[in-house]
Design an enzyme around this catalytic site. Structure first.
Site, short mmCIF file in Angstrom:
data_model
loop_
_atom_site.label_atom_id
_atom_site.label_comp_id
_atom_site.label_asym_id
_atom_site.label_seq_id
_atom_site.Cartn_x
_atom_site.Cartn_y
_atom_site.Cartn_z
N HIS A 36 0.83 -1.21 0.00
CA HIS A 36 0.00 0.00 0.00
C HIS A 36 0.87 1.26 0.00
O HIS A 36 0.72 2.13 -0.86
CB HIS A 36 -0.92 -0.04 1.23
N GLU A 37 1.79 1.33 0.94
CA GLU A 37 2.63 2.53 1.05
C GLU A 37 3.54 2.65 -0.17
O GLU A 37 3.81 3.76 -0.64
CB GLU A 37 3.47 2.49 2.34
N HIS A 80 1.64 4.39 -2.87
CA HIS A 80 1.69 5.85 -2.72
C HIS A 80 3.05 6.36 -3.21
O HIS A 80 3.13 7.39 -3.88
CB HIS A 80 1.54 6.24 -1.24
N HIS A 109 3.30 6.54 -6.92
CA HIS A 109 2.51 7.67 -7.41
C HIS A 109 3.36 8.95 -7.35
O HIS A 109 3.34 9.77 -8.26
CB HIS A 109 1.26 7.81 -6.52
ZN LIG Z 1 -3.02 5.20 1.93
#
Ligand SMILES: [Zn+2]
Length: 729
Positions: A483-484, A487, A490
């Site tokens: 998940h991290e 990010h 991105h």
């Molecule tokens: Zn998040």
């Protein structure tokens, strides 16, 4: 030379001292104010070059220096650092507040927007100007002087009320204590929870055990305590926190008035007034002005559609639970305080496996290379660990560089994986440096490579004598890491050249979780998971390692596999049978959980759109109505959930709670293109390139909806999320 004022390369973490902070911040704020004064007084027509650019440059220096200070404060906190941080925080906040209120800057942005030259700006620059105008308006810049004063009053009042809401909730939580002296009442509760409860009692010189309403005490008691009366007592106290009800058994709720109900009404009234001053019908419209969803009705329709689809599965979940509770636990009537207990028993009965068992297959030495390999294959990039010429804030931290396949630098990231004292809990991604075009000399420009901080709080590797063993991750932790990292990608894979919309900057709030949740999907792919798991030998119970094992070889430099090979049973990957059990457990009660999230989201959206805070209907009555409409499990009448709903009354989620589900739909739907293009083999470089180009690369330079459509070829649909959650016929 103050290291916080050197912006030429990576941050100089080893050189930064607490005494650098105040001089650096005051110098940077003074410089920035000078720049602002200069552009304000510039009589020439505002252009990108003479107006926006100088402000972006100045603000970037403040943000980069302050970003390093905030980061250190979060990951290597100390009393001195905290003091310096707290001393400078109001100064930085004040600077940004002034910036947002500056009437002359607002007028100049309007002038720039109306100038014929505006049409020649790039898409990204146009978006930055539009965003600035929007934020000035939402900050009350269009109001006349008298209105402005009232507007500021409302803002201050709202922030004080939110803070009191949280304080009341915290005080009400802290003031409850349940003292138990008879061990017979504690059957079923895990040992570590009992030890904690014993510790609390001991500290007060009391015999027995003391339970609280804090999550590490409350949740396991509700899940595991065989004593139904004990569960009920804690449930009553928990679900009436910060309300007019004093739960029986509460020891110390008598000293203060913690009732949040009057605050809720006042908050709703002030938000409504604020919205009307800004020319909106309701506060939900203010909230949605910076989000991907466009109207409250669109959000309500979205939630209703999802509720209708989830309902049969929620009903099935509940029927199964009731049947199990009656047949196996002797609970003829399933009360609110039985739900977590019966669910845990049912879960174990159905999918018997433990986190401990799974962990053995996910050593860091397999997970990190596995995750890197995945994104290398998806995007054609190369990730390498670098140890030379990098300053780190702690010896646990690792530093990596991303290059494209031609060896051209894309960006860098720091990875700080383990929990330790002085480090804030949870996982997060933060930007250290953002990608942008820099003008060095006239006629010469270069790209500034982005840098990210990726922070998690996993268990550190266990060391026995001189033997190092890799850190072992639970599957949940692996998901958090992905998940991290999503990010991070991105932020790092952006192709935008202007700071204000580069990477995660300027991305709508309800869409910013798309790239992160997208990455989570890969953790449920057998193809991906089986290639990165290796079983690790269980750790011997006694310290007998010295006799049986030789010292590990020195770790090879620059390799993520810096671990003695004898600890990894290299041949044996995760058994598919165990993975199948994990997959089946993933969607356990997903119908009920979905409806619960929708209930909260509908409540939040109605409260801030069509609910009249001065009308006849109470907040609790609105919630009761929504529950009758969508919930399968109706909580007891004494339940005062709104009084503890701090997301929307004490935090930033007002008219935004739906974002959780909204972003899940986006990420599941985006991921489904990978599933469709190459069934059974999701790692597809062509689709990966498309995802990079249309979602990751563009950052906030266009609307999230445009980006989504460019990638998916159509607007988002809820089907993929339903399928991933096991909610399809
Ligand atoms: Zn998040």
């Amino acid at each position: 030379m103050n290291p916080l004022l050197d912006f030429s390369g990576l941050p100089h973490f080893a050189d930064i001292r607490t005494e650098h902070i105040t001089p650096a911040i005051s110098e940077l704020l003074a410089d920035s104010r000078e720049v602002l004064a200069r552009v304000r007084n510039d009589a020439s027509a505002p252009s990108w070059e003479n107006f926006v650019q100088p402000m972006e440059d100045a603000n970037e220096r403040v943000a980069r220096a302050w970003g390093q200070v905030s980061h250190l404060n979060a990951v290597v906190n100390s009393p001195e650092l905290r003091e310096a941080y707290n001393a400078n925080l109001p100064l930085v906040t004040q600077y940004y507040a002034e910036l947002g209120q500056d009437q002359i800057l607002f007028e100049k942005f309007k002038q720039l927007r109306g100038d014929p030259g505006y049409e020649n700006l790039s898409r990204a620059r146009k978006k930055i100007v539009e965003n600035a105008l929007r934020d000035f308006r939402l900050g009350g810049a269009d109001l006349d002087a008298a209105e402005k004063e009232r507007f500021l009053q409302i803002q201050e009042k709202l922030s004080a009320l939110s803070s009191r809401f949280n304080d009341n909730l915290l005080d009400a939580t802290n003031n409850f204590m349940l003292h138990i002296e008879n061990a017979d009442e504690l059957a079923g509760i895990p040992d570590d929870v009992l030890q904690m409860a014993r510790g609390i009692a001991e500290k007060e010189g009391m015999p027995g055990w003391k339970f609280t309403l804090h999550a590490p005490s409350y949740i396991p008691v509700l899940q595991y305590a065989d004593n139904r009366a004990l569960r009920e007592k804690l449930y009553r106290a928990y679900s009436t926190r910060a309300s007019e009800i004093e739960a029986p058994g509460v020891l110390a709720n008598s000293t203060g008035n913690f009732d949040n109900a009057p605050l809720i009404r006042e908050i709703l009234e002030l938000r409504k007034e604020e919205a009307q001053m800004l020319g909106f019908d309701c506060y939900a419209e203010v909230s949605l002005a910076t989000k991907m969803a466009s109207t409250p009705q669109q959000v309500l329709d979205f939630l209703q559609e999802l509720a209708a689809k989830a309902r049969p599965y929620a009903e099935r979940d509940l029927a199964e639970l009731r049947e199990f509770a009656a047949a196996r636990l002797g609970l003829e009537k399933l009360d609110a305080w039985d739900v977590a207990y019966a669910s845990e028993k049912l879960r174990v009965d159905r999918y018997a496996f433990s986190d401990q068992e799974v962990k053995q297959y996910f050593p860091e030495t397999s997970v990190l290379p596995g995750m890197f390999k995945l994104v290398e294959n998806l995007y054609g990039i190369i990730i390498r660990r670098v140890e030379e010429n990098v300053q780190l804030w702690h010896s646990d931290v690792k530093f990596f560089t991303i290059n494209d396949c031609n060896g051209k630098l894309i960006g860098h990231f720091y990875l700080d994986l383990y929990a330790r004292p002085g480090k804030r809990g949870g996982g997060w991604m933060d930007d250290a440096v953002s990608r942008r075009m820099r003008t060095a000399e006239p006629g010469e420009s270069s790209i500034q490579a982005p840098v990210a901080y990726l922070t998690c709080n996993f268990s550190p590797p266990v060391r026995l004598d001189s033997q190092a063993r890799p850190a072992l991750f639970t599957h949940d932790e692996v998901i958090t890491l992905f998940h991290e990292f999503g990010h991070g990608l991105h932020h790092l894979l952006t192709q935008v050249e202007d700071l204000g919309v580069s990477g995660i900057h300027g991305v709508e709030w309800d869409a910013v979780e798309l790239p992160s949740q997208f990455m989570e999907n890969f953790c449920w792919e057998w193809d991906v998971v089986s290639n990165m798991t290796k079983r690790v030998d269980p750790l011997p119970q006694s310290g007998s390692l010295r006799e049986t094992r030789s010292a590990p070889p020195p770790a090879p430099n620059g390799s993520v596999n810096a671990v003695p090979v004898e600890h990894v049973d290299s041949g044996e990957p995760l058994p598919q049978s165990l993975f199948d059990k994990m997959l089946a457990a993933k969607n356990f009660q997903s119908g009920m959980q979905t409806l619960r999230q929708i209930e909260f989201a509908l409540f939040d959206m109605h409260l801030h759109s069509d609910f009249d805070p001065d009308g006849e209907k109470t907040v609790q009555q609105l919630l009761d109505e929504i529950r009758r409409e969508v919930a399968v499990l109706i909580p007891p009448g004494f339940n005062r959930f709104p009084n503890s709903f701090s997301h929307i009354f004490g935090g930033g989620y007002a008219a935004g709670y739906y974002s959780y589900k909204w972003a899940e739909v986006l990420s599941a739907d985006a991921y489904s293109l990978f599933e469709e293009t190459s069934p059974g083999k999701v790692v597809n470089a062509e689709t990966g390139a498309l995802f990079w180009n249309e979602i990751l690369a563009v950052g906030g330079s266009r609307s999230a909806l445009e980006s989504f459509i460019a990638f998916r070829g159509r607007e988002p649909k809820i089907d993929a999320l339903l399928r991933h959650n096991g909610m399809v016929a």
